[in-house]
Write a protein that holds these residues in place. Structure first.
Motif, PDB file in Angstrom:
ATOM      1  N   VAL A  96       0.875  -1.156   0.099  1.00 50.12           N
ATOM      2  CA  VAL A  96       0.051   0.085  -0.069  1.00 50.12           C
ATOM      3  C   VAL A  96       0.862   1.262  -0.215  1.00 50.12           C
ATOM      4  O   VAL A  96       1.742   1.331   0.610  1.00 50.12           O
ATOM      5  CB  VAL A  96      -0.944   0.129   1.382  1.00 50.12           C
ATOM      6  N   VAL A  97       0.446   2.139  -1.064  1.00 47.86           N
ATOM      7  CA  VAL A  97       1.480   3.607  -1.083  1.00 47.86           C
ATOM      8  C   VAL A  97       0.381   4.496  -0.838  1.00 47.86           C
ATOM      9  O   VAL A  97      -0.615   4.514  -1.411  1.00 47.86           O
ATOM     10  CB  VAL A  97       1.907   3.540  -2.401  1.00 47.86           C
ATOM     11  N   VAL A  98       0.822   5.549  -0.020  1.00 52.45           N
ATOM     12  CA  VAL A  98      -0.070   6.669   0.314  1.00 52.45           C
ATOM     13  C   VAL A  98       0.890   7.834  -0.105  1.00 52.45           C
ATOM     14  O   VAL A  98       1.900   7.911   0.167  1.00 52.45           O
ATOM     15  CB  VAL A  98      -0.505   6.754   1.803  1.00 52.45           C
ATOM     16  N   GLY A  99       0.131   8.697  -1.118  1.00 51.14           N
ATOM     17  CA  GLY A  99       1.205   9.952  -1.627  1.00 51.14           C
ATOM     18  C   GLY A  99       0.143  11.036  -2.124  1.00 51.14           C
ATOM     19  O   GLY A  99      -0.982  10.946  -2.290  1.00 51.14           O
ATOM     20  N   ALA A 100       1.131  11.911  -2.690  1.00 53.87           N
ATOM     21  CA  ALA A 100       0.704  13.109  -3.261  1.00 53.87           C
ATOM     22  C   ALA A 100       0.496  12.762  -4.782  1.00 53.87           C
ATOM     23  O   ALA A 100       0.670  11.585  -5.260  1.00 53.87           O
ATOM     24  CB  ALA A 100       1.549  14.223  -3.258  1.00 53.87           C
ATOM     25  N   ARG A 101       0.105  13.747  -5.620  1.00 58.15           N
ATOM     26  CA  ARG A 101      -0.489  13.213  -7.001  1.00 58.15           C
ATOM     27  C   ARG A 101       0.799  12.561  -7.807  1.00 58.15           C
ATOM     28  O   ARG A 101       0.323  11.832  -8.694  1.00 58.15           O
ATOM     29  CB  ARG A 101      -1.120  14.599  -7.841  1.00 58.15           C
ATOM     30  N   SER A 102       1.785  13.056  -7.696  1.00 58.00           N
ATOM     31  CA  SER A 102       3.122  12.622  -8.173  1.00 58.00           C
ATOM     32  C   SER A 102       3.081  10.995  -8.030  1.00 58.00           C
ATOM     33  O   SER A 102       3.727  10.251  -8.786  1.00 58.00           O
ATOM     34  CB  SER A 102       4.259  13.229  -8.028  1.00 58.00           C
ATOM     35  N   ALA A 103       2.474  10.408  -7.073  1.00 56.35           N
ATOM     36  CA  ALA A 103       2.725   8.951  -6.679  1.00 56.35           C
ATOM     37  C   ALA A 103       1.760   8.032  -7.985  1.00 56.35           C
ATOM     38  O   ALA A 103       2.207   6.757  -7.916  1.00 56.35           O
ATOM     39  CB  ALA A 103       2.219   8.302  -5.427  1.00 56.35           C
ATOM     40  N   LEU A 104       1.122   8.734  -8.638  1.00 57.40           N
ATOM     41  CA  LEU A 104       0.109   7.960  -9.602  1.00 57.40           C
ATOM     42  C   LEU A 104       1.016   7.455 -10.678  1.00 57.40           C
ATOM     43  O   LEU A 104       0.514   6.498 -11.479  1.00 57.40           O
ATOM     44  CB  LEU A 104      -0.925   9.075 -10.114  1.00 57.40           C
ATOM     45  N   PHE A 105       1.912   8.281 -11.260  1.00 56.60           N
ATOM     46  CA  PHE A 105       2.757   7.463 -12.447  1.00 56.60           C
ATOM     47  C   PHE A 105       3.885   6.633 -11.989  1.00 56.60           C
ATOM     48  O   PHE A 105       4.771   6.208 -12.829  1.00 56.60           O
ATOM     49  CB  PHE A 105       3.330   8.661 -13.306  1.00 56.60           C
ATOM     50  N   LEU A 106       4.110   6.085 -10.667  1.00 57.18           N
ATOM     51  CA  LEU A 106       4.984   5.273 -10.428  1.00 57.18           C
ATOM     52  C   LEU A 106       4.904   3.796 -11.038  1.00 57.18           C
ATOM     53  O   LEU A 106       3.738   3.543 -11.191  1.00 57.18           O
ATOM     54  CB  LEU A 106       5.195   5.053  -8.883  1.00 57.18           C
ATOM     55  N   PRO A 107       5.843   3.083 -11.114  1.00 65.53           N
ATOM     56  CA  PRO A 107       5.727   1.546 -11.847  1.00 65.53           C
ATOM     57  C   PRO A 107       5.243   0.511 -11.222  1.00 65.53           C
ATOM     58  O   PRO A 107       5.868  -0.616 -10.928  1.00 65.53           O
ATOM     59  CB  PRO A 107       7.099   1.551 -12.407  1.00 65.53           C
ATOM     60  N   TYR A 108       3.968   0.686 -10.487  1.00 67.67           N
ATOM     61  CA  TYR A 108       3.562  -0.562  -9.609  1.00 67.67           C
ATOM     62  C   TYR A 108       3.256  -1.499 -10.760  1.00 67.67           C
ATOM     63  O   TYR A 108       2.478  -1.311 -11.932  1.00 67.67           O
ATOM     64  CB  TYR A 108       2.023  -0.054  -9.223  1.00 67.67           C
TER      65      TYR A 108
END
Length: 723
Positions: A293-305
């Motif tokens: 589980v990752v909680v983050g600001a908007r930039s977390a959206l483009f990370l390579p899950y």
């Protein structure tokens, strides 16, 4: 295996480039590689050739070799499609979007440990002003020399000097320590019937592993977080990854606490406040699939899950989900697109959903789940209006008599109050009463805002700061400078004068600049160490204080100024959110709204506690104006350090505007903020029906024009800021 590869390098000025793959090297689309560009070596990603049909191929004999593949998991195919879509929709260079995916350069390097530094507690014999400032600001924080220098507001050399004299010691930090895994069965909550019904719909959608966009529309205090936690638990049980997006990093701390109580450990955080080693460790865990589980600001959206099974966008109505520089994307909308492409549910949670989101529900594209009442029998607070025209505050004061009386009563009962004004600092304008001089930022067309706590005048647009002056720079008179209008610091001064015994907390981005500061604030309020909170929109959401029973909105009309498309909607959302901080425990809450415009639709709807009426009127206004979500807007912003050049390019773009039925172009005109960070700015606004392919029109229109390299032309599709 192909002997050549098309690569997107992390350089926004370049398109895709072809390289030779040396014999024995194994790369495929998605592989992260290092490739030469002139004398430099840059990081890039191998891409499918057919994604760029217009790119001319170069003969094999002219190709340079890829230097090496990077030891990191490849960028997943579905994420590559999302990157393409985002670049296409928001008219951004594909490399700029890709940069958000490869957001930790150090994570792509091979080292497994890094040396950080922390204070030893020993002070050197020789303490300069710089050293004192650094030691005070850094406190017990740890980081690389560069990071500590930034926190301390000093040069790297100052920190190195403190290391040499033993004030800081080195600490070896492991990059690859695994994160503890959240336990979905750690502490299951007791849910109400309404919450259980909502949670079961979410868990079912997670099990189905298909795209399902939801609007979780629950009043403040209805327990939306506990409901979507059950969806998170379902995804963890299935071994899927989860992303929770929050609009402010200050909100991560209360969220982490609630998460830890439910799942036994904190999630992985991703935001701008992370140290380089933390960012690197998080990125590796996300890319490998280890991060649950990752909680983050908007930039977390483009990370390579590699294995996403759910995205939750909390406070989904928030304007801060729209990026205002670089790639002008909206995280809420891109989150929905990622769910569509990777086939998983997306939950948009809000007590005050955006009109665009409600429209998607009406069209049947999103499923709405309502939580109409507060959890545990707590009542929604009563909202009362105070007409400042008939019941004004005393001269030189900003808190009206009825609100003063209400705070008196709250203090007598030993309860807490919150005063809300969405304006940082002490006063928005400082002028000389002798000659009329006004303090303006030298880099922006904006007034300098007085901050008495730090004895500074600051520009809130570019960050320019000067010490508070003693005399007027124009007429040189002393003691003639006056503060005009209130900011939160001025309200706090008034509170001190009215209630000298009260313990006051000022909450703005100036005082809560990190998750740790936010945690400190939450603890002090929960412990009863604060009587009155004075804050900006930072306190309107996410906080749960059972003893806070009174909320006063100092200037409900502030957000209605400026002619913004969403001004009424934002004002409504902010006031409903801040009102929602009152009466969340067993004690009933009261809310007072000070206004000079009691007849405005938004104020009438707030006082009547009738959100449906507000949304109906506002939606109807948008429909008649063909404004979003019924029509489309895009902005073109031209900026240059040379005023004439900016105006000339803006006129060139305006004159070349295409004539298309259903699309109108307004401008160019100087932007409301006509100078920002030393750059002169002009804007054009495109207004079109939904049937028009606005992006294609703009791409062709601007693609035929040229301008000098010092001039920037930015396109903002679906703009939120009109400054």
């Amino acid at each position: 295996m192909s002997s050549r590869a098309r690569v997107i390098l992390l350089n926004a000025a370049l398109g895709p480039l072809d390289y030779r793959v040396p014999h024995g090297m194994n790369v495929k689309p998605g592989s992260i590689v290092i490739a030469p560009l002139g004398p430099r070596q840059l990081v890039g990603v191998v891409w499918e050739e057919d994604a760029f049909p217009d790119v001319e191929s170069v003969g094999d004999n002219r190709l340079r070799n890829i230097v090496a593949p990077v030891d990191a998991p490849p960028v997943p195919e579905t994420l590559r499609r999302l990157i393409e879509w985002t670049a296409d929709y928001y008219l951004a260079p594909i490399a700029s979007v890709l940069r958000m995916t490869l957001a930790s350069m150090s994570a792509l390097e091979g080292a497994r440990t890094v040396i950080e530094y922390r204070a030893t507690g020993d002070l050197p014999d020789r303490m300069t002003d710089q050293r004192t400032q650094a030691m005070e600001r850094i406190g017990d924080r740890q980081g690389l020399i560069r990071e500590l220098a930034m926190i301390g507001g000093v040069s790297d050399a100052v920190i190195r000097g403190l290391v040499k004299v033993g004030a800081f010691e080195p600490v070896e930090v492991s990059i690859d320590t695994p994160f503890p895994r959240p336990d979905p069965d750690h502490a299951p909550p007791l849910l109400s019937d309404g919450q259980s019904a909502a949670a079961s719909q979410f868990t079912q959608a997670v099990h189905q592993r298909d795209f399902a966009p939801f609007l979780l529309d629950g009043v403040t205090g209805s327990g939306k977080t506990e409901v979507y936690f059950e969806a998170i638990a379902a995804a963890i049980r299935e071994g899927r990854q989860v992303l929770v997006l929050l609009p402010e990093i200050a909100l991560t701390e209360p969220f982490l606490e609630r998460f830890e109580k439910r799942f036994g450990t904190v999630p992985i955080s991703w935001h701008s406040g992370l140290r380089q080693s933390e960012r690197r460790r998080a990125w590796r865990a996300i890319a490998s699939g280890e991060a649950a589980v990752v909680v983050g600001a908007r930039s977390a959206l483009f990370l390579p899950y590699p294995n996403l099974g759910l995205i939750v966008v909390d406070e989904a109505h928030e304007a801060s989900f729209k990026q205002e520089d670089g790639v002008h994307y909206h995280a809420r909308d891109v989150a929905v697109m990622r769910g569509l492409m990777e086939k998983f549910p997306v939950i948009l949670a809000s007590a005050t959903p955006a009109i665009e989101t409600r429209h998607q529900v009406e069209l049947g594209r999103y499923r709405e789940i309502k939580l109409p009442s507060r959890f545990g029998g707590a009542e929604m607070p009563a909202i009362e209006g105070i007409n400042l025209l008939t019941d004004p505050p005393e001269r030189g004061r900003w808190i009206a008599p009825p609100l003063v009386q209400a705070i008196d009563g709250t203090m007598e009962k030993g309860e807490q109050a919150l005063l809300f004004l969405n304006r940082r600092g002490y006063a928005p304008l400082t002028l000389c009463r002798s000659c009329g001089y006004r303090f303006q930022c030298p880099n922006c067309t904006a007034w300098m805002v007085e901050h008495r706590l730090t004895r500074r005048l600051a520009c809130h647009h570019c960050g320019h700061v000067v010490p508070s002056p003693r005399f007027c720079p124009e007429c040189k008179e002393e003691d003639t400078l006056v503060a005009c209008g209130p900011g939160v610091e001025r309200i706090a001064d008034e509170v001190k004068a009215l209630w000298p015994q009260a313990r006051i907390a000022i909450v703005t981005s100036d005082t809560l600049w990190s998750p740790a500061k936010a945690a400190e604030f939450v603890k002090s309020v929960e412990a009863g160490d604060v009587d009155i909170i004075v804050g900006t929109q930072l306190v309107t959401k996410g906080y749960h204080f059972p003893n806070l029973t009174l909320v006063g909105v100092i200037d409900a009309d502030l957000g209605l100024e400026g002619g913004d498309l969403r001004a009424s909607e934002r004002t409504f959302q902010q006031i409903v959110q801040v009102a929602g901080r009152a009466g969340r425990g067993q004690k009933p809450g009261r809310v007072f709204v000070q206004t000079r415009m009691p007849e405005a639709e938004v104020i009438k709807a707030l006082i009547a506690a009738d959100p449906e009426r507000f949304y109906e009127v506002e939606t109807d206004n948008r429909r008649r104006a063909n404004a979003p979500p019924f029509g489309r807007f895009a902005a073109i912003i031209v900026s240059s350090e040379d005023a004439d050049e900016a105006a000339q390019v803006a006129r060139l773009i305006g004159k070349s505007a295409p004539m298309i039925d259903g699309m109108r172009v307004y401008g160019p005109a100087p932007a409301p903020l006509s100078v920002l960070r030393g750059r002169h700015r002009h804007r054009l606004l495109i207004h079109a029906t939904r049937q028009i392919d606005v992006q294609a029109a703009i791409r062709e229109w601007l693609g035929n024009l040229t301008w000098k390299s010092g001039t920037r032309v930015a396109v903002d599709v679906d703009p939120y800021s009109f400054m």
